[in-house]
Design a protein around this motif. Structure first.
Motif, PDB file in Angstrom:
ATOM      1  N   ALA A 180       0.834  -1.211   0.000  1.00 43.85           N
ATOM      2  CA  ALA A 180       0.000   0.000   0.000  1.00 43.85           C
ATOM      3  C   ALA A 180       0.868   1.261   0.000  1.00 43.85           C
ATOM      4  O   ALA A 180       0.571   2.221  -0.729  1.00 43.85           O
ATOM      5  N   ARG A 181       1.938   1.249   0.785  1.00 46.77           N
ATOM      6  CA  ARG A 181       2.832   2.421   0.807  1.00 46.77           C
ATOM      7  C   ARG A 181       3.513   2.609  -0.538  1.00 46.77           C
ATOM      8  O   ARG A 181       3.657   3.737  -1.017  1.00 46.77           O
ATOM      9  N   LEU A 182       3.945   1.510  -1.148  1.00 49.80           N
ATOM     10  CA  LEU A 182       4.586   1.622  -2.458  1.00 49.80           C
ATOM     11  C   LEU A 182       3.599   2.120  -3.510  1.00 49.80           C
ATOM     12  O   LEU A 182       3.946   2.946  -4.352  1.00 49.80           O
ATOM     13  N   GLU A 183       2.377   1.624  -3.469  1.00 48.40           N
ATOM     14  CA  GLU A 183       1.369   2.031  -4.447  1.00 48.40           C
ATOM     15  C   GLU A 183       0.967   3.494  -4.289  1.00 48.40           C
ATOM     16  O   GLU A 183       0.555   4.124  -5.256  1.00 48.40           O
ATOM     17  N   SER A 184       1.107   4.037  -3.086  1.00 51.00           N
ATOM     18  CA  SER A 184       0.727   5.431  -2.871  1.00 51.00           C
ATOM     19  C   SER A 184       1.664   6.379  -3.607  1.00 51.00           C
ATOM     20  O   SER A 184       1.267   7.487  -3.962  1.00 51.00           O
ATOM     21  N   GLY A 185       2.904   5.946  -3.830  1.00 51.27           N
ATOM     22  CA  GLY A 185       3.861   6.773  -4.543  1.00 51.27           C
ATOM     23  C   GLY A 185       4.360   7.968  -3.753  1.00 51.27           C
ATOM     24  O   GLY A 185       5.020   8.843  -4.303  1.00 51.27           O
ATOM     25  N   ALA A 186       4.066   8.024  -2.466  1.00 50.04           N
ATOM     26  CA  ALA A 186       4.428   9.183  -1.658  1.00 50.04           C
ATOM     27  C   ALA A 186       5.835   9.086  -1.074  1.00 50.04           C
ATOM     28  O   ALA A 186       6.328  10.063  -0.520  1.00 50.04           O
ATOM     29  N   GLU A 187       6.478   7.942  -1.209  1.00 47.33           N
ATOM     30  CA  GLU A 187       7.792   7.748  -0.604  1.00 47.33           C
ATOM     31  C   GLU A 187       8.895   8.224  -1.544  1.00 47.33           C
ATOM     32  O   GLU A 187       8.727   8.258  -2.760  1.00 47.33           O
ATOM     33  N   SER A 188      10.041   8.570  -0.959  1.00 46.68           N
ATOM     34  CA  SER A 188      11.210   8.925  -1.756  1.00 46.68           C
ATOM     35  C   SER A 188      11.746   7.669  -2.446  1.00 46.68           C
ATOM     36  O   SER A 188      11.348   6.541  -2.107  1.00 46.68           O
ATOM     37  N   LEU A 189      12.619   7.860  -3.399  1.00 44.99           N
ATOM     38  CA  LEU A 189      13.207   6.718  -4.092  1.00 44.99           C
ATOM     39  C   LEU A 189      13.934   5.811  -3.109  1.00 44.99           C
ATOM     40  O   LEU A 189      13.777   4.591  -3.149  1.00 44.99           O
ATOM     41  N   GLU A 190      14.696   6.410  -2.214  1.00 46.96           N
ATOM     42  CA  GLU A 190      15.452   5.627  -1.222  1.00 46.96           C
ATOM     43  C   GLU A 190      14.507   4.811  -0.341  1.00 46.96           C
ATOM     44  O   GLU A 190      14.731   3.619  -0.100  1.00 46.96           O
ATOM     45  N   GLU A 191      13.446   5.445   0.145  1.00 44.71           N
ATOM     46  CA  GLU A 191      12.477   4.741   0.985  1.00 44.71           C
ATOM     47  C   GLU A 191      11.731   3.679   0.177  1.00 44.71           C
ATOM     48  O   GLU A 191      11.460   2.589   0.680  1.00 44.71           O
TER      49      GLU A 191
END
Length: 72
Positions: free
Chosen positions: A15-26
């Motif tokens: 879900a976090r990956l699909e949100s696209g809100a994380e930095s590339l590193e995260e």
């Protein structure tokens, strides 16, 4: 870690990956964690399959292939 714990954490990672809100590193760190969790879930499922096969009195040869066909 139980199967259910690994599965639930994997769902949260996805879900976090699909949100696209994380930095590339995260995102990369999350991807690596997700891979580890998926492998853990697969270990649990493989172990359960082996235990069921043993309980039925047969080895893993009685289990269907990944494509759903029997080996015989």
């Amino acid at each position: 870690m139980s199967y259910e714990q690994a599965r639930d954490e994997l769902v949260a990672v996805v879900a976090r990956l699909e949100s696209g809100a994380e930095s590339l590193e995260e995102s990369l760190a999350l991807w690596e964690r997700g891979e580890a969790l998926a492998a853990r879930c697969q270990q649990w499922l493989d172990g359960a399959r082996d235990r069921l096969a043993a309980a039925r009195g047969g080895g893993s040869d009685d289990a269907p292939h990944d494509d759903g066909t029997d080996q015989a």
